[in-house]
Motif scaffolding. Structure first.
Motif, PDB file in Angstrom:
ATOM      1  N   THR A   1       0.814  -1.033  -0.053  1.00  0.00           N
ATOM      2  CA  THR A   1       0.079   0.115   0.073  1.00  0.00           C
ATOM      3  C   THR A   1       0.745   1.298  -0.061  1.00  0.00           C
ATOM      4  OG1 THR A   1      -0.391  -0.109   2.511  1.00  0.00           O
ATOM      5  CG2 THR A   1      -1.832  -1.057   1.233  1.00  0.00           C
ATOM      6  N   GLY A   2       0.350   2.540  -0.316  1.00  0.00           N
ATOM      7  CA  GLY A   2       0.917   3.668  -0.411  1.00  0.00           C
ATOM      8  C   GLY A   2       1.643   4.096  -1.954  1.00  0.00           C
ATOM      9  N   LEU A   3       1.394   2.975  -2.647  1.00  0.00           N
ATOM     10  CA  LEU A   3       1.963   3.273  -4.083  1.00  0.00           C
ATOM     11  C   LEU A   3       0.922   4.299  -4.777  1.00  0.00           C
ATOM     12  CD1 LEU A   3       3.282  -0.194  -4.986  1.00  0.00           C
ATOM     13  CD2 LEU A   3       4.829   1.674  -4.259  1.00  0.00           C
ATOM     14  N   ARG A   4       1.549   5.025  -5.491  1.00  0.00           N
ATOM     15  CA  ARG A   4       0.895   6.145  -6.472  1.00  0.00           C
ATOM     16  C   ARG A   4       0.800   5.450  -7.719  1.00  0.00           C
ATOM     17  NH1 ARG A   4      -0.626  11.022  -6.004  1.00  0.00           N
ATOM     18  NH2 ARG A   4       0.348  11.304  -4.142  1.00  0.00           N
ATOM     19  N   VAL A   5      -0.597   5.339  -8.419  1.00  0.00           N
ATOM     20  CA  VAL A   5      -0.765   4.611  -9.819  1.00  0.00           C
ATOM     21  C   VAL A   5      -1.569   5.432 -10.506  1.00  0.00           C
ATOM     22  CG1 VAL A   5      -0.857   2.482  -8.608  1.00  0.00           C
ATOM     23  CG2 VAL A   5      -2.986   3.691  -9.030  1.00  0.00           C
TER      24      VAL A   5
ATOM     25  N   VAL B   1      -3.805   6.422  -5.191  1.00  0.00           N
ATOM     26  CA  VAL B   1      -2.917   5.835  -4.491  1.00  0.00           C
ATOM     27  C   VAL B   1      -3.505   4.418  -3.598  1.00  0.00           C
ATOM     28  CG1 VAL B   1      -1.602   6.001  -2.217  1.00  0.00           C
ATOM     29  CG2 VAL B   1      -2.101   7.921  -3.541  1.00  0.00           C
ATOM     30  N   VAL B   2      -2.549   3.412  -3.978  1.00  0.00           N
ATOM     31  CA  VAL B   2      -3.298   1.986  -3.237  1.00  0.00           C
ATOM     32  C   VAL B   2      -3.403   2.168  -1.651  1.00  0.00           C
ATOM     33  CG1 VAL B   2      -2.632  -0.312  -2.964  1.00  0.00           C
ATOM     34  CG2 VAL B   2      -2.093   0.903  -5.226  1.00  0.00           C
ATOM     35  N   VAL B   3      -4.497   2.141  -1.415  1.00  0.00           N
ATOM     36  CA  VAL B   3      -4.717   2.206   0.157  1.00  0.00           C
ATOM     37  C   VAL B   3      -5.223   0.907   0.858  1.00  0.00           C
ATOM     38  CG1 VAL B   3      -5.556   4.533  -0.022  1.00  0.00           C
ATOM     39  CG2 VAL B   3      -7.358   2.805  -0.152  1.00  0.00           C
TER      40      VAL B   3
END
Length: 258
Positions: free
Chosen positions: A149-153, A231-233
């Protein structure tokens, strides 16, 4: 006999003196019965000082002489004759009182009001800008491109590869119909358009479908892409996990507005 008369006369004079002293303002009466003002009353009248009760509930003020409040019995307080007159929405302080209270004054003017305030709180995402990326077909997760998690897509980014034998079988039937041994397609343009719609509904993109139709090559691993930016939450997918159609894989939130 004369001694008794003298004694009675002395007692009567004593009682008369006590009665005269107990009369309100009796000691201020002149011999001819005229009332003589007390020194405090005279001084108050000359200086313009009035007396009031410190208990605001009583509402007693403007009395000409000191004494007790007629309502609560507290001692009356003199007003400051040198203090400026104030209105109902004004307040006045003496120089000593203003210094003790650290009173600061400035000219009133119309202007925007700003203040620096430090507050504690919690930043939360906007639930209306939250999207769930789910599997569109049955299969097994072979690879995760977004593994935490936390990665921006961004929209169109690769999220995962899924091995899908059922989807491979459907594509095999399509390619066989398009490139049969007779050398021509047994499918019409409307049939191909319908098949394209079904593949789009299974999660394949137009680019993937065009590549398959042009290359006429078989594949059994298909890529899942993100339909939104954010953002992957949440990450529900795990490498090697078997998933069914509709299984949640990722949750992506748009944090540009929180």
């Amino acid at each position: 006999m004369k001694r008794k008369i003298y004694a009675r006369t002395a007692v009567a004079l004593g009682l008369l003196a006590v009665y005269w002293l107990l009369l309100p303002g009796g000691h201020n009466h002149s011999g001819d019965g005229a009332v003589v003002a007390s020194e405090s009353e005279t001084a108050g009248a000359e200086s313009g000082v009035t007396w009031y009760c410190s208990m605001t509930q009583c509402g007693v003020s403007g009395l000409p002489s000191p004494g007790k409040c007629p309502k609560c019995g507290m001692d009356l307080i003199p007003t400051d004759a040198s203090a400026p007159k104030t209105g109902s929405r004004e307040v006045a302080f003496t120089a000593d009182a203003a210094k003790l209270l650290r009173v600061e004054t400035f000219a009133a003017r119309r202007q925007p009001v700003a203040a620096h305030v430090v507050l504690s709180g919690r930043v939360a995402e906007d639930e209306t800008r939250r999207s769930v990326i789910a599997a569109r077909f049955d299969g097994r997760i072979e690879r995760l491109y977004m593994d935490h998690t936390g990665l921006r897509v961004r929209k169109g980014d690769h999220m995962a590869d899924i091995y899908a034998p059922d989807l491979t079988l459907s594509l095999s039937t399509l390619l066989s119909a398009l490139d049969n041994k007779s050398g021509y397609s047994i499918l019409g343009s409307q049939d191909i358009a319908d098949i394209r719609v079904r593949l789009l509904n299974r999660g394949l993109t137009d680019e993937q479908i065009d590549e398959l139709l042009e290359s006429r090559s078989m594949r059994n691993v298909f890529m899942i892409t993100s339909p939104v930016s954010g953002v992957v939450v949440e990450r529900q997918a795990t490498r090697g996990q078997y998933v069914n159609e509709g299984t949640p894989l990722f949750t992506v939130a748009d944090l540009s507005r929180v």
